[in-house]
Design a protein around this motif. Structure first.
Motif, PDB file in Angstrom:
ATOM      1  N   LYS A  91       0.835  -1.205   0.000  1.00 23.57           N
ATOM      2  CA  LYS A  91       0.000   0.000   0.000  1.00 23.57           C
ATOM      3  C   LYS A  91       0.869   1.254   0.000  1.00 23.57           C
ATOM      4  O   LYS A  91       0.635   2.191  -0.765  1.00 23.57           O
ATOM      5  CB  LYS A  91      -0.919   0.011   1.231  1.00 23.57           C
ATOM      6  CG  LYS A  91      -2.076  -0.966   1.156  1.00 23.57           C
ATOM      7  CD  LYS A  91      -2.950  -0.844   2.395  1.00 23.57           C
ATOM      8  CE  LYS A  91      -4.097  -1.866   2.374  1.00 23.57           C
ATOM      9  NZ  LYS A  91      -4.924  -1.781   3.599  1.00 23.57           N
ATOM     10  N   ASP A  92       1.879   1.266   0.908  1.00 24.85           N
ATOM     11  CA  ASP A  92       2.785   2.421   0.934  1.00 24.85           C
ATOM     12  C   ASP A  92       3.505   2.570  -0.403  1.00 24.85           C
ATOM     13  O   ASP A  92       3.676   3.681  -0.915  1.00 24.85           O
ATOM     14  CB  ASP A  92       3.799   2.264   2.071  1.00 24.85           C
ATOM     15  CG  ASP A  92       3.123   2.251   3.426  1.00 24.85           C
ATOM     16  OD1 ASP A  92       2.003   2.793   3.520  1.00 24.85           O
ATOM     17  OD2 ASP A  92       3.697   1.703   4.382  1.00 24.85           O
ATOM     18  N   GLU A  93       3.941   1.414  -0.941  1.00 22.99           N
ATOM     19  CA  GLU A  93       4.641   1.443  -2.225  1.00 22.99           C
ATOM     20  C   GLU A  93       3.704   1.950  -3.332  1.00 22.99           C
ATOM     21  O   GLU A  93       4.122   2.699  -4.226  1.00 22.99           O
ATOM     22  CB  GLU A  93       5.142   0.024  -2.552  1.00 22.99           C
ATOM     23  CG  GLU A  93       6.123  -0.033  -3.700  1.00 22.99           C
ATOM     24  CD  GLU A  93       6.645  -1.452  -3.922  1.00 22.99           C
ATOM     25  OE1 GLU A  93       7.258  -1.673  -4.955  1.00 22.99           O
ATOM     26  OE2 GLU A  93       6.424  -2.322  -3.040  1.00 22.99           O
ATOM     27  N   LEU A  94       2.409   1.561  -3.246  1.00 20.49           N
ATOM     28  CA  LEU A  94       1.440   2.017  -4.230  1.00 20.49           C
ATOM     29  C   LEU A  94       1.250   3.530  -4.140  1.00 20.49           C
ATOM     30  O   LEU A  94       1.219   4.222  -5.157  1.00 20.49           O
ATOM     31  CB  LEU A  94       0.102   1.304  -3.999  1.00 20.49           C
ATOM     32  CG  LEU A  94      -1.035   1.681  -4.973  1.00 20.49           C
ATOM     33  CD1 LEU A  94      -0.698   1.218  -6.381  1.00 20.49           C
ATOM     34  CD2 LEU A  94      -2.347   1.086  -4.512  1.00 20.49           C
ATOM     35  N   ASN A  95       1.129   4.046  -2.911  1.00 18.05           N
ATOM     36  CA  ASN A  95       0.985   5.493  -2.741  1.00 18.05           C
ATOM     37  C   ASN A  95       2.208   6.235  -3.271  1.00 18.05           C
ATOM     38  O   ASN A  95       2.097   7.267  -3.927  1.00 18.05           O
ATOM     39  CB  ASN A  95       0.756   5.833  -1.260  1.00 18.05           C
ATOM     40  CG  ASN A  95      -0.584   5.355  -0.765  1.00 18.05           C
ATOM     41  OD1 ASN A  95      -1.527   5.215  -1.537  1.00 18.05           O
ATOM     42  ND2 ASN A  95      -0.688   5.073   0.527  1.00 18.05           N
ATOM     43  N   GLN A  96       3.387   5.700  -2.958  1.00 17.79           N
ATOM     44  CA  GLN A  96       4.622   6.323  -3.436  1.00 17.79           C
ATOM     45  C   GLN A  96       4.682   6.286  -4.967  1.00 17.79           C
ATOM     46  O   GLN A  96       5.051   7.273  -5.616  1.00 17.79           O
ATOM     47  CB  GLN A  96       5.841   5.596  -2.824  1.00 17.79           C
ATOM     48  CG  GLN A  96       7.176   6.194  -3.216  1.00 17.79           C
ATOM     49  CD  GLN A  96       7.358   7.587  -2.662  1.00 17.79           C
ATOM     50  OE1 GLN A  96       6.784   7.939  -1.644  1.00 17.79           O
ATOM     51  NE2 GLN A  96       8.109   8.417  -3.362  1.00 17.79           N
ATOM     52  N   ALA A  97       4.310   5.117  -5.537  1.00 18.37           N
ATOM     53  CA  ALA A  97       4.343   4.988  -6.992  1.00 18.37           C
ATOM     54  C   ALA A  97       3.336   5.935  -7.640  1.00 18.37           C
ATOM     55  O   ALA A  97       3.618   6.543  -8.677  1.00 18.37           O
ATOM     56  CB  ALA A  97       4.039   3.543  -7.395  1.00 18.37           C
ATOM     57  N   GLU A  98       2.175   6.090  -6.996  1.00 22.55           N
ATOM     58  CA  GLU A  98       1.173   7.003  -7.539  1.00 22.55           C
ATOM     59  C   GLU A  98       1.666   8.442  -7.487  1.00 22.55           C
ATOM     60  O   GLU A  98       1.477   9.211  -8.431  1.00 22.55           O
ATOM     61  CB  GLU A  98      -0.132   6.861  -6.756  1.00 22.55           C
ATOM     62  CG  GLU A  98      -1.269   7.668  -7.356  1.00 22.55           C
ATOM     63  CD  GLU A  98      -2.590   7.410  -6.643  1.00 22.55           C
ATOM     64  OE1 GLU A  98      -3.622   7.830  -7.157  1.00 22.55           O
ATOM     65  OE2 GLU A  98      -2.567   6.770  -5.577  1.00 22.55           O
TER      66      GLU A  98
END
Length: 1095
Positions: free
Chosen positions: A804-811
């Protein structure tokens, strides 16, 4: 009071009387000091009448500071002591004197605004001051009379009004300008520390460590600072005059040119034809000059187009960022797929886990039940084996027995044996029942221990949650005094360290942070949604450049624990917020994060736009409405995510619940948060207490079951002993039975029946054993599956968080890349538009060039190479036209041409004469200024010498010595004083002296300044507060001596100490202020034996 440019430098006598200023500068310093002292004495003796103007006759206060009515005070014309304890009104009188004569509120060191001097509960304050206005130096005596009354009223808005009245009370003026004229005339300077020295100003001087501050004090007291500023102003004016002379020269040159033209016209009236030919040549040159200039204009445009077309920077940037956007989108999709896979896997595993858990519980129950049945069969088999063994033994004994016994005895034995067997059967049934109950107790103990472990884990979790809530409560309470503590106890110290580093020049621009301290939700109900959106960004800091970022990281390493440093956002600081209207989300009902926040700094908003894209995130209070807006239909334009009032994260196809129920950092109602936390803590404590009680209850239940199990085991052993005893009795009875009377056949049948039972029990036991093994294997398999599912769920939960954190960062990275791509795409469009605009301009210029070339060929067919500009040719052509026109009209009006020539000549000669006179005046002004500056330097030296001499003389009265060292070049002043024997002591700086010695030295310094400056009155507040009695006595004697020497001047001295030791003198007036009583509306004062009088 404002600066008055016209006021003269302070001098011993009246400002209207000439002062003995200069002496031979080549004489030695000692003679100069003697001459100066004698000059001062002479002036003093000749100016006794100066005390007739400018002194304070009386003062009265109403609703001023903390006094409803103070005064009126009648001051004597020479020495006045105002005596009273703290709170009696001394400082109020001195403050009113400064404010009443036009001084600023800040000059009093008692307040920053005039409205602060109004008594609490009142709407205005009044000050009335009476100035003496007698003698030949009186100010408008025919209007004001012998006294001038200055009334001032201060209102609640902080403004003030003046009323200047005559002695009779007639209103003369209400303008401050009139008061300024009066103060200028009397040479009263309320902002001069030597005229009025307040306690705060005295304390600052005593405590100052800067020699430059002491020098500034000296310059201000002697008004040399004003003189220096006036000379600087004159020098600026002189510089402006020099510029005007230069401008006059240029104008003179223009007039000369006009004069020469008129003269040439005057002389060349006969050359009209030559001028016409010359004009025609100039027309030809002009036509081709226009063509040449246009060609020169076109050439830079062509070069610009060529340069712009060769510039591929924006194309490369667009391609580069397009690649980055593609990579970011690919990365985002991959992470999203991973998260969806993990989420689906987790959702699929939860029902399986619940099913397996129920299955394990059922299997375990079945295993326990079958174990009970198996143990029962095992016990029964043991009993049948023993019975079989006993029957076989008895049959053998009966067969070998040959004795006969009587029938009654035989029947009795058989009856006893039957009775014992019934007892034995009862014991065995009871033993089986006890075994079953023991199994039940063991099962209960096992379940209780499992429950105990679960409750203990819940207890530990509740304790951990309680500790976290208590820590959060402490931080919230601390944040009531310092809001930065909400972001961590170390944050205030860190922010202060950043401020210090910035002041020391370690940062190019001051970093901003934490970001959460700069943002405030407009709607409190959306606070949790904003925190859920920003997450760790509320702790982040903003920097202008990477150099500042490295400096900030170094500071963070000293204040933050390792691994807990916040994010640093590097973004070039600017004063304007981004224009996000083209890419921002808009919804008629719900705000975006950007519009829902009040942001204190532009760069905080820009950083959040860059890093989080807050202009594209909607905030929707209702979970249902959030699903409807984001998932039931197409989301609004530019919107890909939203947050609910409960902090849930909503995408177009996904929905994530928040882990938090309350905001932690951005809540504006701290008291409400504290109250809510108190309730949560109480709830957690109650939960912890209930959990603890449940633990105690389970432990008691375990102990009770263990006690029951122990009792049943003891009872089981007792039953086993009884069974063995009964069996022995039966065996004994059967052994004594006569063999003849025993029915061996019955025993044999019983033995056969017993063996049949044993075979049946064995078969049942084997069957139960197989079933038990099968159930145990099934249980182990189910437990294994359950464990695997739990491990998978745990693994999924562990994996999902970072994803989830990685997804937010990627977004964030993807949005940032898209913004950069859009930025460079816009730049590329602008670049292409610029090239197109240049090409259009080039086409227009080339078309215009063709037209101008055609026009030039019509005027003159052959190309002419022209080196002159169009402007110069046009100017010359205009001159020729004017000359031709003049010459043409000359034959009709010759006198007009002659008159123009004479007018031009007259203007030129007049301007030349003025410039010469101005130059002459400027040289005279330079010489006078040089003399003035020389006189200023000499005056500065004279006043310095007089101050030093007076200071040393005053110290000598105390048996001390000292020096004042002036450094006029570096503008510093140092004071050194020696107390004690010269052989044993050395010169000491004021800072090394005791409080009394330092105060005494300061009094000597003030008296020295009094000796070289002039004012109708002098005020000194609490001059003796730090002195011992000896120094105070000497200081008072010196002041009295100076006042007696200057009886034409008024001295007002404020002190909280007793002045009973003063000598009796008609020149001394003592005003004793009484301590205010409770409820008192007017403060009384009394004179010195009734405390005194100006006789």
């Amino acid at each position: 009071m404002g600066k008055r440019k016209q006021e003269s430098i302070s001098k011993p006598g009246s400002q209207k009387r000439r002062r003995q200023e200069y002496i031979d500068e080549h004489s030695d310093e000692s003679n100069e000091e003697e001459n100066l002292e004698s000059s001062a004495d002479g002036n003093a003796s000749s100016q006794l009448t100066a005390g007739e103007v400018g002194i304070i006759e009386s003062i009265q206060l109403k609703n001023f500071m903390c006094h409803s009515n103070l005064g009126p005070f009648q001051f004597g014309s020479n020495i006045n002591f105002v005596v009273g304890s703290n709170g009696s009104g001394k400082s109020s009188v001195l403050t009113a004197l400064i404010v009443g004569l036009g001084g600023k509120a800040t000059a009093t060191n008692r307040g920053s605004s005039l409205k602060m001097f109004i008594r609490d509960g009142e709407t205005s304050a009044d000050i009335s001051i009476t100035l003496r206005n007698q003698g030949r130096d009186a100010f408008k005596p025919e209007v004001y009379g012998n006294s001038i009354i200055v009334n001032q009223r201060i209102n609640q808005e902080g403004s003030r009004s003046y009323k200047l009245k005559s002695k009779s009370g007639t209103l003369i003026s209400s303008k401050k300008e009139e008061l300024v004229k009066i103060l200028d005339h009397f040479n009263i300077q309320v902002d001069n520390p030597v005229t009025i020295l307040t306690q705060e100003m005295s304390k600052q001087f005593l405590q100052t460590k800067s020699e430059s501050d002491k020098y500034k004090f000296f310059m201000k007291a002697t008004q040399l600072e004003q003189m220096k500023e006036d000379y600087s102003c004159v020098e600026k004016t002189q510089q402006n005059t020099r510029i005007q002379i230069e401008q006059g020269r240029e104008r003179l040159e223009e007039l000369r040119q006009i004069y020469l033209e008129k003269k040439e016209l005057y002389k060349s009236i006969a050359f009209v034809n030559d001028m016409r030919r010359r004009l025609e040549e100039l027309k030809h040159n002009m036509a081709w000059a226009v063509v040449s200039e246009m060609e020169k204009e076109i050439e830079p445009i062509k070069e610009g187009i060529k340069a712009e077309e060769a510039n591929t920077e924006f194309i490369q940037k667009v391609e580069e960022w397009q690649v980055k956007v593609n990579e970011a989108e690919k990365k985002y999709k991959a992470i999203l797929d991973r998260l969806e896979t993990v989420s689906e896997e987790a959702q699929a595993l939860h029902p399986q886990c619940i099913s397996l858990k129920a299955e394990v519980q059922a299997k375990r129950k079945a295993v326990n039940e079958i174990e009970v049945v198996y143990n029962r069969f095992k016990t029964e088999l043991k009993r049948l084996g023993k019975d079989d063994e006993q029957l076989c033994k008895r049959i053998e004994e009966l067969k070998s027995s040959a004795n006969q016994v009587p029938e009654p005895e035989k029947l009795e034995r058989q009856r006893k044996i039957a009775h014992l067997r019934e007892q034995l059967k009862a014991f065995r049934d009871e033993e089986i029942l006890i075994a079953q109950q023991m199994d039940q107790f063991q099962q209960a103990i096992y379940k209780c221990r499992e429950e105990h472990a679960r409750v203990r884990r819940e207890n530990a979790d509740a304790q951990q949650a309680l500790d976290a809530k208590q820590k959060q409560l402490r931080e919230l309470k601390d944040s009531k005094t310092d809001t930065l503590k909400r972001f961590g106890p170390h944050i205030p110290g860190f922010v202060e360290a950043v401020e210090t580093a910035y002041k020391q020049g370690h940062f190019n621009k001051k970093p901003l942070g934490p970001i959460g301290a700069f943002i405030h939700p407009k709607d409190p109900e959306l606070t949790l949604a904003v925190e859920a959106c920003l997450k760790g960004l509320v702790h982040a800091f903003c920097c202008d450049n990477h150099s500042d970022e490295r400096t900030l990281q170094l500071l963070m390493s000293k204040h933050y624990p390792h691994g807990f440093r916040p994010q640093i956002i590097v973004n070039k600081f600017q004063n304007k917020i981004y224009d996000v209207r083209p890419r921002a989300v808009y919804h008629p009902e719900f705000p975006s994060v950007l519009t829902a926040l009040e942001i204190d700094h532009v760069m905080v908003a820009n950083c959040l736009i860059d890093v989080r894209g807050i202009e594209k995130v909607l905030l929707i209070k209702s979970n249902r409405r959030a699903r409807e807006v984001m998932q039931s239909s197409h989301p609004p334009a530019n919107c890909k995510e939203a947050f609910t009032g409960e902090g849930d994260h909503v995408f177009e196809r996904r929905y994530y619940s928040s882990n938090y129920s309350r905001p932690k950092y951005l809540s504006q109602d701290v008291e409400a948060e504290i109250s809510h936390l108190d309730k949560e803590i109480e709830s957690k404590r109650a939960q912890l207490t209930a959990s603890q009680q449940r633990l105690y209850s389970i432990e008691n239940e375990i102990r009770q079951n263990e006690d029951h199990l122990y009792g049943h085991r003891r009872h089981q052993k007792e039953l086993q002993i009884k069974i063995r005893t009964t069996n022995g009795e039966i065996v004994d009875l059967e052994n004594v039975e006569e063999h003849q009377s025993v029915d061996i056949r019955i025993l044999q049948d019983e033995a056969e029946e017993n063996k049949a039972k044993m075979e049946s029990v064995k078969e049942d036991m084997q069957l139960q054993s197989r079933k038990m093994e099968e159930l145990k294997n099934i249980l182990l398999e189910a437990e294994k599956k359950l464990k695997e599912v739990k491990e998978k769920i745990h693994e999924v939960e562990v994996v999902a968080g970072p994803i989830k954190d990685e997804l937010n960062q990627a977004e964030s990275e993807m949005e940032s890349s898209k913004r950069h791509l859009q930025h460079y795409a816009d730049k590329q469009k602008e670049h292409l538009a610029c090239i197109e605009k240049l090409k259009e301009l080039l086409a227009a210029k080339e078309k215009e060039l063709e037209e101008k070339t055609a026009q030039a060929r019509q005027i003159y067919p052959e190309r002419i190479q022209v080196s002159r500009t169009v402007k110069s040719l046009d100017a010359e052509m205009n001159r020729f036209r004017e000359k031709i026109k003049s010459e043409t009209s000359l034959h009709g009006n010759r006198e007009e041409i002659i008159q123009q020539f004479h007018d031009a000549k007259e203007r030129y000669e007049d301007a030349s004469s003025k410039v010469k006179n101005l130059k002459k005046f400027f040289r005279v002004l330079e010489r006078i200024m040089a003399e003035r500056v020389k006189a200023y330097q000499q005056f500065l030296r004279i006043l310095s010498i007089r101050c030093k001499s007076s200071f040393e003389g005053l110290l000598h009265v105390r048996g001390c010595s000292g020096k004042i060292l002036f450094d006029h070049k570096n503008e510093t002043l140092s004071i050194t004083v020696q107390f004690g024997d010269e052989d044993k002591a050395s010169l000491t700086d004021l800072r090394a002296l005791s409080g009394g010695e330092r105060t005494f030295s300061t009094v000597c310094y003030i008296l020295s300044l009094w000796n070289i400056t002039d004012s109708p009155f002098r005020c000194l507040d609490e001059f003796d507060v730090y002195m011992d009695m000896l120094n105070r006595r000497i200081a008072i004697d010196m002041i009295l001596e100076r006042a007696n020497f200057q009886q034409y001047r008024q001295f007002i001295l404020f002190t909280p100490q007793s002045i009973r030791s003063l000598p009796k003198s008609p020149h001394i007036r003592i005003l004793c202020l009484q301590d205010p009583e409770r409820g008192q509306r007017q403060l009384n004062f009394q004179n010195r034996t009734d405390c005194d009088e100006d006789q």
